[in-house]
Design an enzyme around this catalytic site. Structure first.
Site, short mmCIF file in Angstrom:
data_model
loop_
_atom_site.label_atom_id
_atom_site.label_comp_id
_atom_site.label_asym_id
_atom_site.label_seq_id
_atom_site.Cartn_x
_atom_site.Cartn_y
_atom_site.Cartn_z
N ARG A 56 0.74 -1.15 -0.03
CA ARG A 56 0.11 -0.10 -0.07
C ARG A 56 0.88 1.26 -0.02
O ARG A 56 2.03 1.16 -0.04
CB ARG A 56 -0.99 0.08 1.12
CG ARG A 56 -0.78 -0.63 2.43
CD ARG A 56 0.53 0.02 3.18
NE ARG A 56 0.45 1.37 3.41
CZ ARG A 56 1.16 2.10 3.53
NH1 ARG A 56 2.34 1.94 3.65
NH2 ARG A 56 1.12 3.40 3.76
N GLY A 57 0.43 2.54 -0.17
CA GLY A 57 0.83 3.58 -0.29
C GLY A 57 1.15 3.80 -1.78
O GLY A 57 1.37 3.01 -2.73
N ALA A 58 0.89 5.03 -2.28
CA ALA A 58 0.56 5.56 -3.67
C ALA A 58 1.92 5.00 -4.54
O ALA A 58 1.58 4.37 -5.44
CB ALA A 58 0.15 7.04 -3.81
N ARG A 118 -7.60 0.12 -6.91
CA ARG A 118 -7.69 1.13 -5.66
C ARG A 118 -7.98 2.44 -6.33
O ARG A 118 -7.19 2.74 -7.38
CB ARG A 118 -6.54 1.30 -4.42
CG ARG A 118 -6.34 -0.05 -3.84
CD ARG A 118 -5.34 0.29 -2.60
NE ARG A 118 -6.23 1.07 -1.54
CZ ARG A 118 -5.33 1.52 -0.57
NH1 ARG A 118 -4.26 1.37 -0.47
NH2 ARG A 118 -6.34 2.15 0.35
N GLN A 124 -1.77 2.58 10.07
CA GLN A 124 -0.41 2.57 9.18
C GLN A 124 0.45 3.34 9.99
O GLN A 124 1.68 3.11 9.82
CB GLN A 124 -0.92 3.36 7.93
CG GLN A 124 -1.59 2.50 6.91
CD GLN A 124 -2.98 2.80 6.83
OE1 GLN A 124 -3.46 3.21 7.95
NE2 GLN A 124 -3.59 2.60 5.85
N ASP A 145 -1.98 10.76 -2.15
CA ASP A 145 -2.24 9.73 -3.05
C ASP A 145 -2.64 10.23 -4.48
O ASP A 145 -2.65 9.88 -5.53
CB ASP A 145 -3.50 8.95 -2.66
CG ASP A 145 -3.09 8.00 -1.60
OD1 ASP A 145 -2.85 8.49 -0.46
OD2 ASP A 145 -2.74 6.78 -1.77
N ASN A 181 -5.17 12.36 0.54
CA ASN A 181 -4.33 11.83 1.52
C ASN A 181 -5.22 11.02 2.41
O ASN A 181 -6.34 11.21 2.47
CB ASN A 181 -3.12 12.55 2.15
CG ASN A 181 -2.07 11.52 2.83
OD1 ASN A 181 -1.73 10.66 2.21
ND2 ASN A 181 -1.62 11.97 3.93
N LYS A 182 -4.44 10.10 3.34
CA LYS A 182 -5.16 9.28 4.32
C LYS A 182 -6.32 10.01 5.08
O LYS A 182 -6.07 11.23 5.36
CB LYS A 182 -4.07 8.52 5.30
CG LYS A 182 -4.66 7.74 6.19
CD LYS A 182 -5.63 6.62 5.78
CE LYS A 182 -4.80 5.73 4.63
NZ LYS A 182 -5.81 5.10 3.92
O1 MRU Z 1 -4.41 3.20 2.33
P1 MRU Z 1 -2.92 3.19 2.24
O2 MRU Z 1 -2.24 2.87 3.60
O3 MRU Z 1 -2.55 2.95 0.81
O4 MRU Z 1 -2.73 4.92 2.24
C1 MRU Z 1 -1.45 5.57 2.04
C2 MRU Z 1 -1.52 6.97 2.32
O5 MRU Z 1 -2.51 7.85 2.51
C3 MRU Z 1 -0.22 7.76 2.20
O6 MRU Z 1 -0.01 8.94 2.73
C4 MRU Z 1 0.06 8.21 0.62
O7 MRU Z 1 -0.18 6.97 -0.21
C5 MRU Z 1 1.13 8.59 0.09
S1 MRU Z 1 2.64 7.58 0.43
C6 MRU Z 1 4.05 8.08 -0.18
#
Ligand code: MRU
Length: 354
Positions: free
Chosen positions: A45-47, A88, A195, A236, A246-247
């Site tokens: 996970r993470g963009a 996603r 996370q 994201d 973002n999250k």
């Molecule tokens: O749901 P996730 O864990 O994929 O969410 C991730 C985030 O919100 C991160 O902050 C974002 O992807 C940036 S990662 C460099």
């Protein structure tokens, strides 16, 4: 440095992030369906990391395509490309990576199919390598805004685990520490998937960065008590006007920062900026299962059976709350980032100097 994803012997090796921090377990994906499943289940996970995974997923599909010409080859690759995009919706990096592969293939359409299959693997690995370099460049620009003795608030995980390595929001912190500045981090736990608690706290401890974990609802009180100097988060998808998805909970952090006159920074590779979207209201927001909220780790129930749940995985922070966006090409005011779409000769004049 912890590696979230690697291409090893024709397979995709991923660190299973659902099992961190208690177990460090790697899984191997042999086909694109397994990669798609891994992205959906947050194994990766993470963009930026899911962008890399998507490219590698497509690369896994290529050898099995029986095609004698370019058109048939692209038709054979389409289900893998689409299944990556469907995993996603919020992180633009998935579509960015798939589009990049597609463009590369069209640019090389005159080559034979066996060579194209090799080129896909090479391009997917190039995306991974470039991501690490990009993050170091983000770190270089961002570190200028960090001062000796600063305490940085983070939300979610935008560290090495969320990228090919080094992280986006963590990069300025790591670079500033390399430069000899004394920096400490306060990590929001980041309900409901945690996370911050499970991943950011773990990877910063591995890297020897002083980190303190707080519940999400503590951030305001800490700011009021003067315990936070700045916030850095990832994204994201950032719209052309600088609105930042973002999250979930990032928006609340940004509003709190404004109330307490604390800078709120976003670390974003240019690949996370969606220049086709004028404002944040057009960013698709992923809704995830209510079970993430009603159960801890999918197992331990903490809410009444059958309760209604809203579980938006992301929120959008309007650009007016964003002090600056750190990219690999410099630190910019959110109102200036649309100019990054072009290689601009007067980009120097737009860059923010701390
Ligand atoms: O749901 P996730 O864990 O994929 O969410 C991730 C985030 O919100 C991160 O902050 C974002 O992807 C940036 S990662 C460099």
């Amino acid at each position: 440095m912890v590696k979230s994803i690697e291409w090893v012997d024709g397979k995709v090796k991923m660190l299973d992030q659902t099992r961190l921090p208690l177990e460090v377990v790697f899984i191997e994906c042999k086909n694109y369906m397994e990669v798609a499943e891994g992205i959906k289940k947050l194994i990766i996970r993470g963009a930026p990391a899911i962008g890399i995974a998507a490219a590698m997923g497509v690369a896994l599909a290529a050898p099995g395509i029986d095609a004698g010409d370019f058109k048939t080859f692209m038709k054979g690759l389409a289900p893998a490309m689409q299944s990556m995009i469907d995993t996603r919706p919020t992180a633009v990096n998935i579509k960015w990576a798939v589009d990049r592969l597609e463009k590369m293939l069209y640019n090389n359409r005159d080559r034979g199919i066996p060579e194209l299959k090799e080129l896909i693997v090479r391009e997917a690995n190039a995306i991974l390598e470039e991501d690490i370099r990009t993050n170091r460049a983000i770190g270089k620009w961002g570190a200028e805004f960090l001062h000796d003795g600063d305490t940085v608030l983070t939300h979610c995980n935008a560290g090495a685990l969320a990228t090919g390595g080094y992280g986006t929001a963590t990069a300025p912190i790591l670079l500033a520490i390399e430069q000899g500045k004394k920096i400490q981090v306060i990590a929001d736990e980041t309900r409901p998937v945690l996370q911050g608690a499970r991943l950011t706290a773990w990877e910063l401890m591995q890297a020897g960065v002083p980190v303190t974990l707080i519940t999400d609802n503590s951030a305001g009180a800490l700011m009021k008590n003067g315990m936070i100097d700045l916030a850095i988060v990832g994204t994201d998808r950032t719209a052309a006007n600088g609105d930042v998805a973002n999250k979930i909970g990032t928006y609340s952090v940004a509003v709190l920062c404004r109330e307490h006159s604390i800078p709120f920074y976003v670390a974003a590779p240019v690949s996370s900026i969606d220049f086709s979207i004028p404002g944040g209201d057009r960013i698709p927001i992923e809704e995830r299962s209510g079970r993430e909220v009603t159960h801890i780790n999918g197992e331990y129930q903490i809410a009444p059976e059958g309760v209604n749940v809203i579980n938006m995985a992301f929120d959008v922070t309007p650009s007016k709350y964003v002090t600056a966006i750190f990219t690999e090409r410099g630190a910019f005011r959110p109102s200036d980032i649309s100019k990054l779409e072009k290689e601009d000769s007067d980009i120097e004049t737009l860059r923010l100097i701390p």
